[in-house]
Scaffold this motif. Structure first.
Motif, PDB file in Angstrom:
ATOM      1  N   GLY B  28       0.804  -1.221   0.000  1.00  0.00           N
ATOM      2  CA  GLY B  28       0.000   0.000   0.000  1.00  0.00           C
ATOM      3  C   GLY B  28       0.834   1.267   0.000  1.00  0.00           C
ATOM      4  O   GLY B  28       0.658   2.164  -0.850  1.00  0.00           O
ATOM      5  N   PHE B  29       1.780   1.374   0.946  1.00  0.00           N
ATOM      6  CA  PHE B  29       2.585   2.585   1.021  1.00  0.00           C
ATOM      7  C   PHE B  29       3.384   2.783  -0.255  1.00  0.00           C
ATOM      8  O   PHE B  29       3.535   3.899  -0.759  1.00  0.00           O
ATOM      9  N   ASN B  46      -4.501   9.337   0.416  1.00  0.00           N
ATOM     10  CA  ASN B  46      -4.435   9.072   1.851  1.00  0.00           C
ATOM     11  C   ASN B  46      -4.683   7.591   2.117  1.00  0.00           C
ATOM     12  O   ASN B  46      -5.357   6.907   1.338  1.00  0.00           O
ATOM     13  N   PRO B  47      -4.096   7.066   3.197  1.00  0.00           N
ATOM     14  CA  PRO B  47      -4.127   5.613   3.419  1.00  0.00           C
ATOM     15  C   PRO B  47      -5.539   5.051   3.512  1.00  0.00           C
ATOM     16  O   PRO B  47      -5.796   3.953   3.005  1.00  0.00           O
ATOM     17  N   GLY B  48      -6.465   5.779   4.143  1.00  0.00           N
ATOM     18  CA  GLY B  48      -7.827   5.262   4.289  1.00  0.00           C
ATOM     19  C   GLY B  48      -8.448   4.942   2.934  1.00  0.00           C
ATOM     20  O   GLY B  48      -8.924   3.834   2.700  1.00  0.00           O
ATOM     21  N   SER B  49      -8.400   5.947   2.018  1.00  0.00           N
ATOM     22  CA  SER B  49      -8.999   5.728   0.699  1.00  0.00           C
ATOM     23  C   SER B  49      -8.252   4.650  -0.056  1.00  0.00           C
ATOM     24  O   SER B  49      -8.866   3.776  -0.687  1.00  0.00           O
ATOM     25  N   LEU B  50      -6.940   4.696   0.009  1.00  0.00           N
ATOM     26  CA  LEU B  50      -6.145   3.780  -0.792  1.00  0.00           C
ATOM     27  C   LEU B  50      -6.380   2.330  -0.375  1.00  0.00           C
ATOM     28  O   LEU B  50      -6.684   1.468  -1.210  1.00  0.00           O
ATOM     29  N   LEU B  51      -6.267   2.061   0.922  1.00  0.00           N
ATOM     30  CA  LEU B  51      -6.400   0.675   1.378  1.00  0.00           C
ATOM     31  C   LEU B  51      -7.820   0.145   1.150  1.00  0.00           C
ATOM     32  O   LEU B  51      -8.015  -1.037   0.843  1.00  0.00           O
ATOM     33  N   THR B  52      -8.818   1.019   1.294  1.00  0.00           N
ATOM     34  CA  THR B  52     -10.188   0.591   1.011  1.00  0.00           C
ATOM     35  C   THR B  52     -10.336   0.260  -0.474  1.00  0.00           C
ATOM     36  O   THR B  52     -10.939  -0.757  -0.843  1.00  0.00           O
ATOM     37  N   LEU B  54      -8.028  -0.705  -2.443  1.00  0.00           N
ATOM     38  CA  LEU B  54      -7.320  -1.961  -2.724  1.00  0.00           C
ATOM     39  C   LEU B  54      -8.201  -3.169  -2.409  1.00  0.00           C
ATOM     40  O   LEU B  54      -8.247  -4.146  -3.154  1.00  0.00           O
ATOM     41  N   GLN B  55      -8.913  -3.097  -1.284  1.00  0.00           N
ATOM     42  CA  GLN B  55      -9.835  -4.199  -0.939  1.00  0.00           C
ATOM     43  C   GLN B  55     -10.895  -4.381  -2.002  1.00  0.00           C
ATOM     44  O   GLN B  55     -11.229  -5.491  -2.400  1.00  0.00           O
ATOM     45  N   ARG B  56     -11.408  -3.214  -2.453  1.00  0.00           N
ATOM     46  CA  ARG B  56     -12.484  -3.271  -3.444  1.00  0.00           C
ATOM     47  C   ARG B  56     -11.971  -3.931  -4.733  1.00  0.00           C
ATOM     48  O   ARG B  56     -12.613  -4.812  -5.298  1.00  0.00           O
TER      49      ARG B  56
END
Lengths: 912, 111
Positions: B28-29, B46-52, B54-56
């Motif tokens: 992610g980073f 930002n990490p919140g949007s990015l990691l979510t 990625l899950q999607r």
């Protein structure tokens, strides 16, 4: 692929929640660790790097929550949580839960039951291969000659075809993968020396192949089985008959006596299959070509002018129904044109009626033709309407129970709001509770549905064997409909109270005391009361009207005495008697039964009374020229010379038939008053005149008597003009219905009647021995079912109204305890307090009743055709309905009012 | 610090992630840093949007994920493009190019 991943990932996260949380935590923390590491590599200290990373990337916890909040499983988890909590709530209040669940179960069960009947009668396809390609044929146009109908035909849609017409349509069309035909009849069957009459169906040779029905044993008919008339005595058994009557014995190749003739059993049809006609449940199938020997008195097979078979077909692939109709019509009209040349009447008018007005209808037939369907539609629609009213009552009832309960939970909701719950979450919680209740009710309701269906089927098929082939099973359509109704109902009854608690002003709610209530819920409670009273009044009025209808029908004046009267059918040809032997053996049966101890007299007719049977035709006074377009159809029963006396039809003029009237004496007739009035003006004028059937030889008879009019086909229908002649002097020999007037309880006579007939010939089959009361009930099946259901629903409505009103009134009275305390402290008497509360209830009830009456009159107008002898505005029905609903309302209000009025004012004042 | 908008253009985060991963698996980073570097700081995720996101994308079947050691021996979740992910990238690239050139033409015409 992605849907599969959605599902598996989601489920994995649901079941391994801690692993998932750890995963998310690890990933987010690793992200921030990398960010810090990068900052430190630029020379920041550990503390500065941490600060800078937070500044740049945001809050770790917020990120974690956002990431783990992704996915459908979170919504599912919160729903599961809501449901679990709802379950706990329901367990904690067993009385409430039980009342609501039972109420819902009754409503939903009734709904599923009636819907199942509608589904079976109007929607369900026949259990055959690819029923969507089946079409049902009918035609418009004149059909001079003989029509043998079992009903179901309407103007422009005659379902009876002649055999030659069927034959030509079948062999010369290019659009069908098979055209099939059938005609029902009663057969006398002997197996293992036991003779009985069974339901038979004469079918075309291609019948089973075209429908795609497989054999359960042996082989079914093929096209080659429909041979030259009378040449191929073979039979196929229905699965049920084979199992129940022949004990599933090996039967293929064995011989079965049918009407005294040996038939070879070729096979047994697959279980579940009955007929191409919905409503038929034949036991034995025989080829149509055997008509010649099975109904020798008719000889229909080569007659263009005998209309007697139902026809259906299977469309070829790639042929639409419209194309088939166009193509078959060309063929049909050509065949009609050639038939017309053979008719006696060649006038332009006859041509117009026979050819120009003719049309062949090819209609979608996945659920088969049915002579019953037309008669069932209205009763079923009425029942469904009543059931929907019941469901409406149930919804209001449960809604008011939920509201009362939710009001008691004010503090709980306040605390939840205070802890940060949103309005949406609280509503969602209430919805979850409602849905759970709804599903509980639906499960219980569906559990009782098969039983209710069986009971209803038993009721409606009691009496003479007019068995409608309803089954007590539920299919996916019923389940789907029930689920839909349940969800909709749950939504309605849980939403109404839920909305009352959406976002109340928090501080106010926290301070809420039981002594006050907000305005919104007051008007909602009033709505509930009004709806409950209105809906139950509707149901009670319906119950009253239908119960009065069946009561009127049961006590209708038939014109003859129906008590102590037994009836049975006997057809010597089913036992293999030749035409010449029929009348003598029938006379012997009459004599033998008439001589039994306990029997006052016995008579017989070929046209059974009050059994929905009709034998009509034209008969005119000798020398009488019918006026153009004069069409005076007359009931033409052939009776024994003791028949009118046995039934007790009063004589008006002349004499009854007597022992002097025999097969060889002068031909005589007795007419009824309606007949006499039409042709002769009065009874006395008629005596001595001759009547005969136009164009029929040997039908001339002298009128020797005139009798009073009596009801014939059913108690609903007015008497029709009738001309009785003697079966011994008739042109054909047929089976008869025998009537036995007993001097004792008729039920006790059955054994001796059976013995008397067996004493003449053991092969003779006494069919359907029943009392006249049962026979009459048999013609009133639909009316009886509606009346019983309406009465049951009416009582249920009263009960539901009672429970619902009591719930609401108990609550709202409790709300006013404080106020009542003040009133009593100021000197109000108990009676005054009770009166105060009752007045309010009755005012609401009065308003509800006034609003409902016009609605009820409107609704009952729609069912007027099903009523008998009672006006849609019958004052007794309305009066009784209003009175009973007022009593229920007053009672529901009186109990809590009295309780409020009996508590000590000092205590009442202290209640918060 | 400037006040320039560094938000990812709405609806393009998926495209940026897919494109970045087409060069090879990343955690992610790593994705966030690459997007920032290649866009020369124009976009920042930002990490919140990015990691979510990625899950999607993983659920959609476009990405595969695997826990592996990083160079500096931390455990990290590495994402890589699946075959359908590659197809999706092509489709989204084509779509974006079509739209971007249309916007460019519109802006030029106005000038």
């Amino acid at each position: 692929m992605s849907l599969w991943r959605q599902l598996t990932h989601g489920l994995r996260n649901l079941t391994h929640r801690s692993a998932r949380d750890r995963d998310v935590t690890d990933e987010v923390e690793q992200y921030f660790a990398e960010a810090e590491a990068e900052l430190r590599s630029r020379g920041l200290s550990a503390r500065e790097a941490r600060r800078a990373a937070r500044l740049e990337e945001g809050n770790v916890t917020v990120a974690k929550e956002r990431v783990s909040g992704y996915g459908w499983e979170n919504a599912a988890r919160s729903l599961l949580g809501d449901l679990r909590y709802a379950g706990r709530q329901l367990r904690k209040h067993p009385v409430f839960t039980l009342t609501a669940t039972l109420t819902l179960a009754l409503g939903i069960g009734a709904n599923a039951t009636i819907f199942s009947l509608i589904d079976q009668a109007l929607v369900q396809a026949l259990p055959v291969r690819d029923p969507g390609r089946l079409v049902v044929l009918s035609f418009a146009g004149a059909g001079p000659g003989h029509t043998s109908s079992e009903g179901g035909s309407t103007e422009g849609h005659r379902h009876e075809f002649s055999y030659p017409m069927y034959h030509d349509l079948r062999d010369r069309n290019t659009v069908l993968d098979g055209l099939i035909a059938e005609s029902p009849l009663t057969l006398g069957v002997t197996w293992n020396n036991h003779a009985e009459s069974v339901k038979g169906e004469m079918v075309s040779g291609n019948y089973f192949q075209t429908l795609g029905v497989r054999p359960a044993a042996g082989r079914l008919f093929v096209a080659g089985d429909e041979t030259a008339p009378g040449a191929n005595p073979v039979a196929v058994l229905s699965f049920d008959y084979w199992k129940t009557h022949l004990a599933g014995a090996p039967v293929v190749g064995k011989t079965l006596l049918v009407d005294g003739l040996p038939f070879t059993i070729t096979g047994v049809a697959a279980p579940g299959f009955h007929s191409m006609v919905w409503g038929h449940t034949p036991d034995v199938f025989v080829p149509l070509s055997m008509e010649q020997v099975l109904t020798p008195e008719w000889q229909f097979l080569n007659d263009h002018r005998s209309y007697w078979i139902d026809v259906a077909g299977r469309l070829k692939p790639n042929v639409t129904r419209e194309q088939a109709e166009a193509s078959l019509n060309t063929l049909f009209l050509a065949l009609r044109a050639s038939e017309f040349t053979q008719l006696r009447d060649q006038s332009a008018k006859a041509r117009q009626e026979f050819i120009t007005n003719a049309h062949l209808n090819v209609e979608a037939g996945a659920n088969g033709f049915s002579p019953l369907r037309g008669d069932l539609k209205m009763p079923l629609t009425i029942m469904m309407g009543m059931v929907l009213l019941v469901i409406g009552m149930v919804v209001v009832n449960v809604a008011s129970l939920l509201l009362v309960r939710a009001a008691g939970r004010m503090r709980e909701f306040s605390v939840r709001y205070a802890l940060g719950a949103t309005g949406r979450q609280v509503v969602q919680q209430l919805l979850a509770e409602g849905m759970l209740l709804g599903l509980l009710g639906a499960a219980l309701g569906l559990a009782i549905t098969p039983g209710a269906l069986r009971l209803l089927i038993h009721w409606t098929s009691a009496g003479s064997g007019s068995g409608i082939p309803f089954r007590a099973t539920l299919d996916w359509r019923v389940l789907g409909f029930t689920l839909g109704v349940t969800l909709l109902a749950s939504l309605l009854f849980s939403l109404a109270p839920a909305l009352q608690f959406r976002n109340p002003r928090l501080a106010e709610a926290m301070q809420q005391r039981t002594g006050t209530s907000n305005g919104g819920s007051l008007s909602f409670r009033r709505t509930c009361v009004v709806l409950q009273i209105g809906l139950s009044l509707l149901l009670i009025v319906a119950a009253g009207l239908f119960v009065r209808t069946i009561d009127n029908l049961r006590h209708v004046q038939t014109g003859f005495v129906t008590d102590n009267l037994l009836a049975f059918d006997l057809n010597p040809s089913l036992a293999g008697y030749p035409a010449t032997g029929i009348v003598p053996v029938e006379q012997r049966v009459l004599d033998a039964v008439g001589a039994l101890p306990g029997v006052r007299s016995a008579g017989a007719t070929n046209d059974a009374d009050l059994a929905s049977a009709d034998i009509t035709g034209d008969i005119v006074p000798a020398g009488y020229t019918p006026k153009p377009d004069e069409d005076f159809d007359v009931e033409l029963p052939w009776v024994s010379n003791s028949y009118l006396q046995t039934l007790g039809v009063p004589l008006v003029a002349g004499r009854y038939f007597n022992a002097g009237d025999t097969a060889t004496s002068e031909r005589v007739a007795i007419i009824n008053q309606s007949f006499a009035k039409h042709y002769f003006g009065s009874a006395e004028e008629a005596l001595g005149h001759h009547v005969s059937r136009p164009n029929k030889a040997n039908t001339d008879a002298t009128i020797v008597g005139v009798v009073r009019d009596v009801k014939h086909a059913s108690v609903r229908e007015p008497a029709v003009a009738t001309c009785y002649t003697l079966f011994a002097q008739a042109t054909r020999q047929t089976g008869l219905t025998f009537y036995v007037r007993t001097s004792q309880e008729p039920g006790a006579m059955t054994a001796s009647i059976h013995a008397a007939v067996a004493g003449i010939d053991t092969k003779l089959i006494v069919g359907d021995l029943r009392t006249m009361a049962v026979e009459i009930d048999g013609t009133l099946v639909a009316e009886r079912a509606i009346a019983m259901l309406a009465a049951a629903f009416g009582l249920l409505a009263m009960l539901l109204a009672g429970i619902g009103l009591y719930g609401i009134l108990a609550y709202s009275t409790a709300q006013r305890t404080h106020e009542i305390g003040i009133r009593m402290a100021l000197g109000a008497q108990r009676g005054t307090v009770v009166g105060l509360i009752l007045r309010e209830v009755l005012l609401l009830a009065g308003g509800a009743i006034l609003a409902t009456i016009p609605l009820a009159m409107l609704a009952t107008r729609a069912v007027r055709s099903q009523l008998y002898g009672v006006s849609v505005a019958d004052p007794v029905v309305y009066g009784a309905g209003i009175l009973s609903i007022c009593v229920v309302a007053a009672l529901a209000g009186f109990i809590p009012a009295r309780r409020a009025a009996t508590i000590d004012p000092a205590r009442a004042l202290r209640t918060e | 610090m400037t006040d320039l908008n560094t938000d990812v253009i709405q609806g393009t985060l998926d495209l940026l992630i897919l494109k970045t991963l087409s060069l090879g698996p990343l955690h992610g980073f790593g994705i966030a840093r690459r997007v920032e570097q290649v866009s020369a700081g124009v976009f920042k995720v930002n990490p919140g949007s990015l990691l979510t996101a990625l899950q999607r994308l993983e659920r959609a079947g476009w990405l595969d994920a695997e826990w592996k050691q990083t160079e500096n021996s931390r455990r990290a979740k590495f994402y890589s493009l699946t075959r359908t992910g590659k197809k999706q990238l092509e489709a989204e690239t084509a779509d974006w190019t079509r739209r971007a050139s249309a916007i460019a033409r519109l802006l030029e015409a106005e000038g």
